[in-house]
Scaffold this motif. Structure first.
Motif, PDB file in Angstrom:
ATOM      1  N   MET A   1       8.698  -7.012  43.057  1.00 13.08           N
ATOM      2  CA  MET A   1       7.876  -6.681  41.885  1.00 13.08           C
ATOM      3  C   MET A   1       6.457  -6.345  42.343  1.00 13.08           C
ATOM      4  SD  MET A   1       6.976  -8.996  38.505  1.00 13.08           S
ATOM      5  CE  MET A   1       8.663  -9.048  37.945  1.00 13.08           C
ATOM      6  N   HIS A   5       3.323  -4.576  37.882  1.00 13.37           N
ATOM      7  CA  HIS A   5       4.412  -5.098  37.052  1.00 13.37           C
ATOM      8  C   HIS A   5       4.255  -6.599  36.823  1.00 13.37           C
ATOM      9  CE1 HIS A   5       6.331  -1.251  38.052  1.00 13.37           C
ATOM     10  NE2 HIS A   5       7.100  -1.461  36.995  1.00 13.37           N
ATOM     11  N   ALA A   6       3.759  -7.308  37.819  1.00 15.44           N
ATOM     12  CA  ALA A   6       3.557  -8.746  37.681  1.00 15.44           C
ATOM     13  C   ALA A   6       2.491  -9.044  36.628  1.00 15.44           C
ATOM     14  CB  ALA A   6       3.158  -9.360  39.023  1.00 15.44           C
ATOM     15  N   HIS A   9       3.814  -8.173  33.161  1.00 17.86           N
ATOM     16  CA  HIS A   9       4.784  -9.179  32.716  1.00 17.86           C
ATOM     17  C   HIS A   9       4.070 -10.460  32.290  1.00 17.86           C
ATOM     18  CE1 HIS A   9       8.520 -11.456  32.474  1.00 17.86           C
ATOM     19  NE2 HIS A   9       7.967 -12.390  33.241  1.00 17.86           N
ATOM     20  N   ASN A  12       2.361 -10.063  28.822  1.00 17.62           N
ATOM     21  CA  ASN A  12       3.165  -9.481  27.754  1.00 17.62           C
ATOM     22  C   ASN A  12       3.474 -10.554  26.707  1.00 17.62           C
ATOM     23  OD1 ASN A  12       4.647  -7.612  26.308  1.00 17.62           O
ATOM     24  ND2 ASN A  12       6.523  -7.959  27.489  1.00 17.62           N
ATOM     25  N   SER A  19      -1.742  -9.195  24.101  1.00 20.44           N
ATOM     26  CA  SER A  19      -1.262  -8.406  25.230  1.00 20.44           C
ATOM     27  C   SER A  19      -2.271  -7.342  25.653  1.00 20.44           C
ATOM     28  CB  SER A  19       0.066  -7.725  24.869  1.00 20.44           C
ATOM     29  OG  SER A  19       1.075  -8.694  24.639  1.00 20.44           O
ATOM     30  N   ARG A  70       2.365   0.170  29.725  1.00 20.97           N
ATOM     31  CA  ARG A  70       3.507  -0.751  29.632  1.00 20.97           C
ATOM     32  C   ARG A  70       4.821   0.021  29.452  1.00 20.97           C
ATOM     33  NH1 ARG A  70       2.125  -6.013  29.245  1.00 20.97           N
ATOM     34  NH2 ARG A  70       0.021  -6.555  28.557  1.00 20.97           N
ATOM     35  N   ALA A  74       7.908   0.015  32.091  1.00 19.39           N
ATOM     36  CA  ALA A  74       9.235  -0.437  31.680  1.00 19.39           C
ATOM     37  C   ALA A  74      10.286   0.632  31.967  1.00 19.39           C
ATOM     38  CB  ALA A  74       9.223  -0.787  30.193  1.00 19.39           C
TER      39      ALA A  74
END
Length: 327
Positions: A1, A5-6, A9, A12, A19, A70, A74
Motif C-alpha cells: 500500500m 493510499h494509506a 484509508h 476515510n 474525511s 479518493r 479507489a
C-alpha cells in the motif's frame, strides 16, 4: 500500500466533512512544519507569511479535489478506469464535478492569499527580511516553531467554511431551491467589498511609505485616504472579506443540502447550529487575532509609544474610529 493510499484509508470517515477536514488540517501542519525547519536554522522570518499563503492555497485545492483523488485512488486499486479530473470552467457553467460555489470560494481564497502573501513578502524584503513581531522569537527554536504551528491553526480555522463547503458532493447542490440564493449574492458582495477595501488600504499605505523614503513628505503616520476613515482599514477589510466567505458557505451549510452532506440531518437545531459555527469561526477567529493578539494591539502600542505625546496624533486618534470606517 502506497503512502497516499494509506493516508486516504486512514482518513476515510463515515462523514464526508471529517474525511475532508482531517487531511486538510494535516496538510496545513505539514507544510508549516516543513517551512519552519530552514527558517529556524537560518533564524529568519523572511518566508513566514509566504508559507502561510502557500498553505492556504494548498489546503483549499486539496479540499476541492479530495473527492476526485479518493475516487481515482479507489479505481486504481481495483484496476478500473480512473474518473477524469473535474473541469472548473464546466463547473461555473453548471456542468462540472464541482458546484460553482465551491469554485467561487476556492478561487476567492486563492486570489486573496496570493495577493496578501506577495504583498507581505515584498514588504519584508524591503525591510531586509525582518519583522519586529519576531524579535523575541526567531532565536528560540521552540517559540519559532510555535509561531509556524500557530499559523497552521490560523489557516485551518479560517478555511473551515470553505473546507466544509468543498466536502459536500457536487450532486447534492442540484437539490437547492435556487441556483443563486440571497446568501450567495450577499456573501460575494461582502467578500468583494472587504477585499477591495483591504487592497486599497494596503496600496495607500505602501505608496505613502515609498513617498516618505523619497522625501516627498515628512509625515510620521498616515492620516489620508482610507486611513482618515479608520485607523486600521486593512484589518476592517480582512474581517469583512472572511465574513463574506462565511455568509455564502453558511447559507449552504444550514440548508438541507448542507445538513445531509455533513451527516447532520438527524441532529435538528443542533446540526444547524454546528453548521453556523463552522462558518462563523472564520471571521470570528480573524477578529480575535486582530483585536487581541497580533494586529491592533501591536500597532496601536507602537504608535502610542512613538507619537502619543503629539497633539496631531492625539487628534487623529480621537477623530478616527479604530476599526469601523466613518462615513
Amino acid at each position: 500500500m502506497t503512502l497516499l493510499h494509506a493516508i486516504l484509508h486512514a482518513t476515510n470517515f463515515s462523514r464526508p466533512f471529517l474525511s475532508t477536514l482531517v487531511p486538510s488540517i494535516g496538510l496545513a501542519y505539514t507544510i508549516q512544519g516543513l517551512a519552519a525547519i530552514p527558517s529556524i536554522f537560518a533564524q529568519t522570518e523572511r518566508f513566514y507569511d509566504l508559507s502561510g499563503s502557500l498553505t492556504y492555497i494548498s489546503c483549499t485545492a486539496l479540499s476541492l479535489y479530495l473527492h476526485t483523488i479518493r475516487a481515482r485512488a479507489a479505481a486504481a486499486a481495483v484496476g478500473a478506469a480512473k474518473p477524469a479530473w473535474p473541469s472548473i470552467l464546466a463547473a461555473l457553467a453548471g456542468n462540472g464535478g464541482f458546484n460553482w460555489r465551491q469554485v467561487a470560494l476556492s478561487a476567492a481564497v486563492s486570489i486573496w492569499a496570493t495577493r496578501l502573501g506577495s504583498f507581505l513578502f515584498s514588504r519584508i524584503t524591503a525591510d531586509n527580511g525582518t519583522d519586529s513581531r519576531f524579535d523575541n522569537i526567531r532565536t528560540s527554536p521552540p517559540k519559532f516553531l510555535g509561531a509556524f504551528f500557530a499559523q497552521a491553526t490560523w489557516v485551518s480555522l479560517c478555511l473551515m467554511p470553505v473546507i466544509a463547503l468543498n466536502s459536500l458532493p457536487a450532486s447534492l447542490f442540484s437539490t437547492l431551491p435556487a441556483a443563486i440564493g440571497v446568501t450567495d449574492i450577499l456573501g460575494l458582495l461582502i467578500f468583494l467589498g472587504g477585499f477591495s477595501f483591504e487592497v486599497a488600504a494596503d496600496r495607500q499605505k505602501n505608496k505613502w511609505v515609498q513617498e516618505k523614503k523619497t522625501k516627498k513628505h515628512n509625515e510620521e503616520f498616515l492620516t489620508r485616504g482610507l486611513w482618515s476613515k479608520s485607523r486600521h482599514p486593512n484589518y476592517f477589510g480582512e474581517v469583512t472579506l472572511w465574513t463574506g466567505i462565511a455568509t455564502l458557505a453558511g447559507g449552504v451549510l444550514v440548508s438541507n443540502v448542507g445538513q445531509v452532506g455533513m451527516g447532520l440531518a438527524t441532529s435538528g437545531a443542533l446540526g444547524k447550529l454546528a453548521a453556523l459555527g463552522m462558518a462563523g469561526v472564520s471571521p470570528a477567529f480573524v477578529a480575535l487575532l486582530l483585536f487581541k493578539v497580533s494586529g491592533i494591539p501591536l500597532s496601536e502600542g507602537k504608535y502610542d509609544q512613538r507619537y502619543g505625546d503629539r497633539k496631531d496624533y492625539q487628534e487623529w486618534k480621537k477623530n478616527t474610529p479604530m476599526f469601523f470606517p466613518k462615513l
